[in-house]
Design an enzyme around this catalytic site. Structure first.
Site, PDB file in Angstrom:
ATOM      1  N   LEU A  23      13.389  11.579   2.093  1.00 45.81           N
ATOM      2  CA  LEU A  23      12.971  10.549   1.145  1.00 45.81           C
ATOM      3  C   LEU A  23      12.034  11.117   0.081  1.00 45.81           C
ATOM      4  N   ARG A  43       5.056  22.438   4.666  1.00 48.53           N
ATOM      5  CA  ARG A  43       4.726  23.677   5.373  1.00 48.53           C
ATOM      6  C   ARG A  43       5.669  24.835   5.066  1.00 48.53           C
ATOM      7  N   ASP A  68      -0.147  22.987   4.887  1.00 52.81           N
ATOM      8  CA  ASP A  68      -0.128  22.156   6.089  1.00 52.81           C
ATOM      9  C   ASP A  68      -1.204  21.094   5.893  1.00 52.81           C
ATOM     10  N   ARG A  70      -2.520  19.146   7.737  1.00 49.19           N
ATOM     11  CA  ARG A  70      -3.478  18.998   8.834  1.00 49.19           C
ATOM     12  C   ARG A  70      -4.718  19.854   8.618  1.00 49.19           C
ATOM     13  N   TYR A 150       6.511  -0.907  11.356  1.00 45.60           N
ATOM     14  CA  TYR A 150       5.703  -1.163  12.552  1.00 45.60           C
ATOM     15  C   TYR A 150       4.227  -0.817  12.361  1.00 45.60           C
ATOM     16  N   LYS A 167       0.285   5.349  11.372  1.00 45.60           N
ATOM     17  CA  LYS A 167       0.724   4.636  10.170  1.00 45.60           C
ATOM     18  C   LYS A 167      -0.099   3.366   9.961  1.00 45.60           C
ATOM     19  N   PRO A 193       9.493   1.605   4.745  1.00 45.74           N
ATOM     20  CA  PRO A 193      10.958   1.669   4.803  1.00 45.74           C
ATOM     21  C   PRO A 193      11.487   1.282   6.192  1.00 45.74           C
ATOM     22  N   GLY A 194      12.644   0.661   6.213  1.00 46.61           N
ATOM     23  CA  GLY A 194      13.400   0.498   7.456  1.00 46.61           C
ATOM     24  C   GLY A 194      14.189   1.778   7.672  1.00 46.61           C
ATOM     25  N   ARG A 204      15.135  13.130  15.161  1.00 36.88           N
ATOM     26  CA  ARG A 204      14.032  12.890  16.086  1.00 36.88           C
ATOM     27  C   ARG A 204      13.978  11.459  16.615  1.00 36.88           C
TER      28      ARG A 204
HETATM   29  C1  HXC Z   1       7.728  15.105  23.568  1.00 37.75           C
HETATM   30  C2  HXC Z   1       7.089  16.693  22.015  1.00 37.75           C
HETATM   31  C3  HXC Z   1       8.296  16.473  21.264  1.00 37.75           C
HETATM   32  C4  HXC Z   1       9.226  15.515  21.774  1.00 37.75           C
HETATM   33  C5  HXC Z   1       7.139  17.994  20.249  1.00 37.75           C
HETATM   34  N1  HXC Z   1       6.419  17.646  21.333  1.00 37.75           N
HETATM   35  N2  HXC Z   1       8.276  17.292  20.183  1.00 37.75           N
HETATM   36  N3  HXC Z   1       6.796  16.022  23.126  1.00 37.75           N
HETATM   37  N4  HXC Z   1       8.896  14.868  22.923  1.00 37.75           N
HETATM   38  N5  HXC Z   1      10.367  15.259  21.129  1.00 37.75           N
HETATM   39  C6  HXC Z   1       5.140  18.199  21.770  1.00 37.75           C
HETATM   40  C7  HXC Z   1       5.238  19.697  22.102  1.00 37.75           C
HETATM   41  O1  HXC Z   1       5.715  19.909  23.412  1.00 37.75           O
HETATM   42  C8  HXC Z   1       3.778  20.135  21.925  1.00 37.75           C
HETATM   43  O2  HXC Z   1       2.980  19.774  23.015  1.00 37.75           O
HETATM   44  C9  HXC Z   1       3.298  19.273  20.767  1.00 37.75           C
HETATM   45  O3  HXC Z   1       4.194  18.154  20.703  1.00 37.75           O
HETATM   46  C10 HXC Z   1       3.341  20.012  19.444  1.00 37.75           C
HETATM   47  O4  HXC Z   1       4.665  20.510  19.275  1.00 37.75           O
HETATM   48  P1  HXC Z   1       5.014  21.613  18.165  1.00 37.75           P
HETATM   49  O5  HXC Z   1       6.497  21.766  18.152  1.00 37.75           O
HETATM   50  O6  HXC Z   1       4.143  22.808  18.361  1.00 37.75           O
HETATM   51  O7  HXC Z   1       4.482  20.837  16.888  1.00 37.75           O
HETATM   52  P2  HXC Z   1       4.653  21.127  15.370  1.00 37.75           P
HETATM   53  O8  HXC Z   1       5.396  22.412  15.122  1.00 37.75           O
HETATM   54  O9  HXC Z   1       3.331  20.956  14.772  1.00 37.75           O
HETATM   55  O10 HXC Z   1       5.650  19.948  14.885  1.00 37.75           O
HETATM   56  C11 HXC Z   1       5.223  18.634  14.685  1.00 37.75           C
HETATM   57  C12 HXC Z   1       6.266  17.629  15.187  1.00 37.75           C
HETATM   58  C13 HXC Z   1       7.678  17.974  14.643  1.00 37.75           C
HETATM   59  C14 HXC Z   1       5.794  16.228  14.748  1.00 37.75           C
HETATM   60  C15 HXC Z   1       6.307  17.685  16.714  1.00 37.75           C
HETATM   61  O11 HXC Z   1       8.625  17.015  15.099  1.00 37.75           O
HETATM   62  C16 HXC Z   1       7.712  18.043  13.143  1.00 37.75           C
HETATM   63  O12 HXC Z   1       7.431  19.083  12.559  1.00 37.75           O
HETATM   64  N6  HXC Z   1       8.047  16.945  12.443  1.00 37.75           N
HETATM   65  C17 HXC Z   1       8.064  16.873  10.960  1.00 37.75           C
HETATM   66  C18 HXC Z   1       9.214  16.073  10.398  1.00 37.75           C
HETATM   67  C19 HXC Z   1       9.406  14.705  11.018  1.00 37.75           C
HETATM   68  O13 HXC Z   1       8.949  14.422  12.139  1.00 37.75           O
HETATM   69  N7  HXC Z   1      10.154  13.853  10.300  1.00 37.75           N
HETATM   70  C20 HXC Z   1      10.466  12.505  10.770  1.00 37.75           C
HETATM   71  C21 HXC Z   1       9.664  11.494  10.038  1.00 37.75           C
HETATM   72  S1  HXC Z   1      10.374   9.929  10.280  1.00 37.75           S
HETATM   73  P3  HXC Z   1       2.603  20.820  24.222  1.00 37.75           P
HETATM   74  O14 HXC Z   1       1.566  20.084  25.009  1.00 37.75           O
HETATM   75  O15 HXC Z   1       3.888  21.046  24.967  1.00 37.75           O
HETATM   76  O16 HXC Z   1       2.082  22.055  23.570  1.00 37.75           O
HETATM   77  C22 HXC Z   1       9.195   8.741  10.438  1.00 37.75           C
HETATM   78  C23 HXC Z   1       9.630   7.290  10.278  1.00 37.75           C
HETATM   79  C24 HXC Z   1      10.023   6.573  11.480  1.00 37.75           C
HETATM   80  O17 HXC Z   1       8.072   9.026  10.558  1.00 37.75           O
HETATM   81  C25 HXC Z   1      10.575   5.165  11.277  1.00 37.75           C
HETATM   82  C26 HXC Z   1      12.079   5.069  11.427  1.00 37.75           C
HETATM   83  C27 HXC Z   1      12.641   3.713  11.287  1.00 37.75           C
HETATM   84  P1  NAP Z   2      11.546  14.296   6.674  1.00 41.59           P
HETATM   85  O1  NAP Z   2      12.610  14.775   5.746  1.00 41.59           O
HETATM   86  O2  NAP Z   2      11.403  14.946   7.993  1.00 41.59           O
HETATM   87  O3  NAP Z   2      10.168  14.324   5.881  1.00 41.59           O
HETATM   88  C1  NAP Z   2       8.961  14.761   6.394  1.00 41.59           C
HETATM   89  C2  NAP Z   2       8.389  15.808   5.458  1.00 41.59           C
HETATM   90  O4  NAP Z   2       7.019  16.023   5.799  1.00 41.59           O
HETATM   91  C3  NAP Z   2       9.109  17.147   5.519  1.00 41.59           C
HETATM   92  O5  NAP Z   2       9.397  17.590   4.226  1.00 41.59           O
HETATM   93  C4  NAP Z   2       8.089  18.072   6.178  1.00 41.59           C
HETATM   94  O6  NAP Z   2       8.210  19.399   5.667  1.00 41.59           O
HETATM   95  C5  NAP Z   2       6.779  17.419   5.763  1.00 41.59           C
HETATM   96  N1  NAP Z   2       5.703  17.710   6.710  1.00 41.59           N
HETATM   97  C6  NAP Z   2       5.708  17.495   8.050  1.00 41.59           C
HETATM   98  N2  NAP Z   2       4.570  17.940   8.597  1.00 41.59           N
HETATM   99  C7  NAP Z   2       3.820  18.434   7.577  1.00 41.59           C
HETATM  100  C8  NAP Z   2       2.554  19.039   7.511  1.00 41.59           C
HETATM  101  N3  NAP Z   2       1.814  19.226   8.606  1.00 41.59           N
HETATM  102  N4  NAP Z   2       2.075  19.428   6.303  1.00 41.59           N
HETATM  103  C9  NAP Z   2       2.821  19.247   5.185  1.00 41.59           C
HETATM  104  N5  NAP Z   2       4.035  18.679   5.180  1.00 41.59           N
HETATM  105  C10 NAP Z   2       4.532  18.279   6.382  1.00 41.59           C
HETATM  106  O7  NAP Z   2      11.743  12.728   6.989  1.00 41.59           O
HETATM  107  P2  NAP Z   2      11.920  11.461   6.023  1.00 41.59           P
HETATM  108  O8  NAP Z   2      12.782  10.520   6.755  1.00 41.59           O
HETATM  109  O9  NAP Z   2      12.279  11.865   4.645  1.00 41.59           O
HETATM  110  O10 NAP Z   2      10.440  10.859   6.023  1.00 41.59           O
HETATM  111  C11 NAP Z   2       9.677  10.732   4.835  1.00 41.59           C
HETATM  112  C12 NAP Z   2       8.665   9.618   4.985  1.00 41.59           C
HETATM  113  O11 NAP Z   2       9.322   8.374   5.184  1.00 41.59           O
HETATM  114  C13 NAP Z   2       7.711   9.782   6.163  1.00 41.59           C
HETATM  115  O12 NAP Z   2       6.421   9.345   5.816  1.00 41.59           O
HETATM  116  C14 NAP Z   2       8.292   8.860   7.201  1.00 41.59           C
HETATM  117  O13 NAP Z   2       7.325   8.433   8.136  1.00 41.59           O
HETATM  118  C15 NAP Z   2       8.768   7.728   6.313  1.00 41.59           C
HETATM  119  N6  NAP Z   2       9.775   6.862   6.914  1.00 41.59           N
HETATM  120  C16 NAP Z   2      11.062   7.282   7.039  1.00 41.59           C
HETATM  121  C17 NAP Z   2      12.007   6.441   7.583  1.00 41.59           C
HETATM  122  C18 NAP Z   2      13.456   6.833   7.718  1.00 41.59           C
HETATM  123  O14 NAP Z   2      14.226   6.055   8.267  1.00 41.59           O
HETATM  124  N7  NAP Z   2      13.865   7.987   7.249  1.00 41.59           N
HETATM  125  C19 NAP Z   2      11.628   5.155   8.023  1.00 41.59           C
HETATM  126  C20 NAP Z   2      10.300   4.765   7.885  1.00 41.59           C
HETATM  127  C21 NAP Z   2       9.370   5.622   7.323  1.00 41.59           C
HETATM  128  P3  NAP Z   2       7.799  20.672   6.546  1.00 41.59           P
HETATM  129  O15 NAP Z   2       8.371  20.470   7.916  1.00 41.59           O
HETATM  130  O16 NAP Z   2       8.375  21.841   5.812  1.00 41.59           O
HETATM  131  O17 NAP Z   2       6.308  20.721   6.555  1.00 41.59           O
END
Ligand code: HXC
Ligand code: NAP
Length: 286
Positions: A23, A43, A68, A70, A150, A167, A193-194, A204
């Protein structure tokens, strides 16, 4: 063709976190189309480089900086680099997020931190870094936070509890600063967003066809969102035409959230024949 004049965002400098994928990228592409100058940060440098190459237009290069969110020191460096490059920032879009489905009792403290630190702390750090600069420079600006349905008060969701808590915090930040920073000409808005199928979210949150079907079944409009629909909303909210909107969260979810809210919405599954029988029974209640 979209709903806007092609210069809606002319010369606005917009910083989108997580702007190389999903997005964030869709919003960035729309902002560029409408005349904005764009910076993206996340990142993975290789992903940023490729996205910037694909998104850049002649005379309008997309600036990128790996960061990052964080890490407050990295956020400071990134914001400094964007300001150096463009001379200013006009709009901050807090879009970077992390999330995955899991029973809460299975989470380790590190797993909780992984989500809270990206979503809540990361958003806070970028907001603070950009906000402090705007206040010191006497510059007006807009912050757009991407939350979830949510996150709203009276809501929440099991199985994504760190995300729901984080959130909700971001929404509280949005509404609180809408009041506190309005005096500096800083506006706060949010989008909830939904379901929008992006690789990051789907892998995920909806990792099997069955879970995907269930997700679709919850949306009254019977479909997922189109990234362009969200990008248009974002473009309007950061534009000067939305100048009086402050502290508001706009839901774009095909009615999904309300479907869950109504006590009787499950009655959508009742057939015409069953309604005939039910009508006889309920009329007797007169
Ligand atoms: C349980 C998990 C897990 C999983 C990771 N962990 N994934 N635990 N189930 N699926 C645990 C690991 O075991 C570890 O704990 C800790 O989390 C950190 O994991 P890392 O892989 O080292 O973390 P990191 O590399 O920092 O990655 C962060 C992350 C990853 C959040 C876990 O998924 C990520 O990079 N996400 C970024 C993109 C993303 O999530 N996009 C979706 C957004 S959608 P231990 O204790 O084992 O060390 C969204 C909208 C939702 O937000 C609404 C939809 C309608
Ligand atoms: P996405 O493509 O996974 O987007 C997440 C982005 O955040 C990635 O580009 C990721 O890049 C970046 N990111 C994650 N951790 C980071 C960190 N520590 N530092 C800097 N950047 C970081 O997923 P998306 O669906 O487009 O989500 C975008 C937004 O929409 C999010 O806020 C999500 O919560 C929201 N949202 C999405 C949905 C949906 O249905 N898709 C629904 C509700 C809300 P790197 O991994 O390279 O860092």
């Amino acid at each position: 063709m979209g709903p806007f004049a092609p210069d809606l965002l002319k010369d606005k400098v917009v910083l989108v976190t997580g702007g190389a994928t999903g997005l964030g990228r869709a919003m960035g592409e729309k902002f560029l189309e409408l005349g904005a100058r764009l910076a993206i940060a996340s990142r993975r440098e290789d992903v940023l480089r490729q996205a910037s190459g694909e998104m850049s237009r002649e005379g309008n290069e997309v600036f990128y900086k790996s960061c990052d969110v964080r890490d407050a020191a990295q956020v400071q460096e990134m914001v400094e680099a964007v300001e150096q490059h463009f001379g200013r920032i006009d709009v901050l879009v807090n879009n970077a997020a992390g999330n995955f489905i899991s029973p809460t009792e299975r989470l380790s403290p590190r797993a909780v931190d992984a989500v809270l630190n990206i979503v809540l702390h990361g958003t806070f750090y970028t907001t603070l870094e950009v906000g402090k600069r705007w206040i010191a420079q006497g510059r007006h600006g807009t912050m757009l936070n991407i939350v979830t349905t949510y996150a709203s008060s009276g809501s929440g969701s099991g199985f994504v509890v760190p995300s729901a808590a984080a959130k909700a915090g971001v929404l509280a930040l949005t509404r609180s600063l809408a009041v506190e920073w309005a005096q500096y000409g800083i506006r706060q808005v949010a989008i909830a967003p939904g379901p929008f199928p992006t690789d990051g979210a789907w892998s995920r949150l909806s990792p099997t066809p069955e879970l995907e079907r269930k997700m679709l079944g919850r949306v009254p409009l019977g479909r997922v969102g189109d990234k362009d629909e969200l990008a248009h909303l974002a473009a309007y909210l950061i534009s000067d035409y939305a100048g009086y909107i402050n502290g508001e969260v706009v839901t774009i979810d095909g009615g999904e959230w309300l479907q869950g809210a109504g006590q009787f919405n499950d009655l959508l599954e009742v057939t015409e024949q069953q309604w005939d029988t039910l009508a006889e029974i309920t009329r007797k209640g007169k």
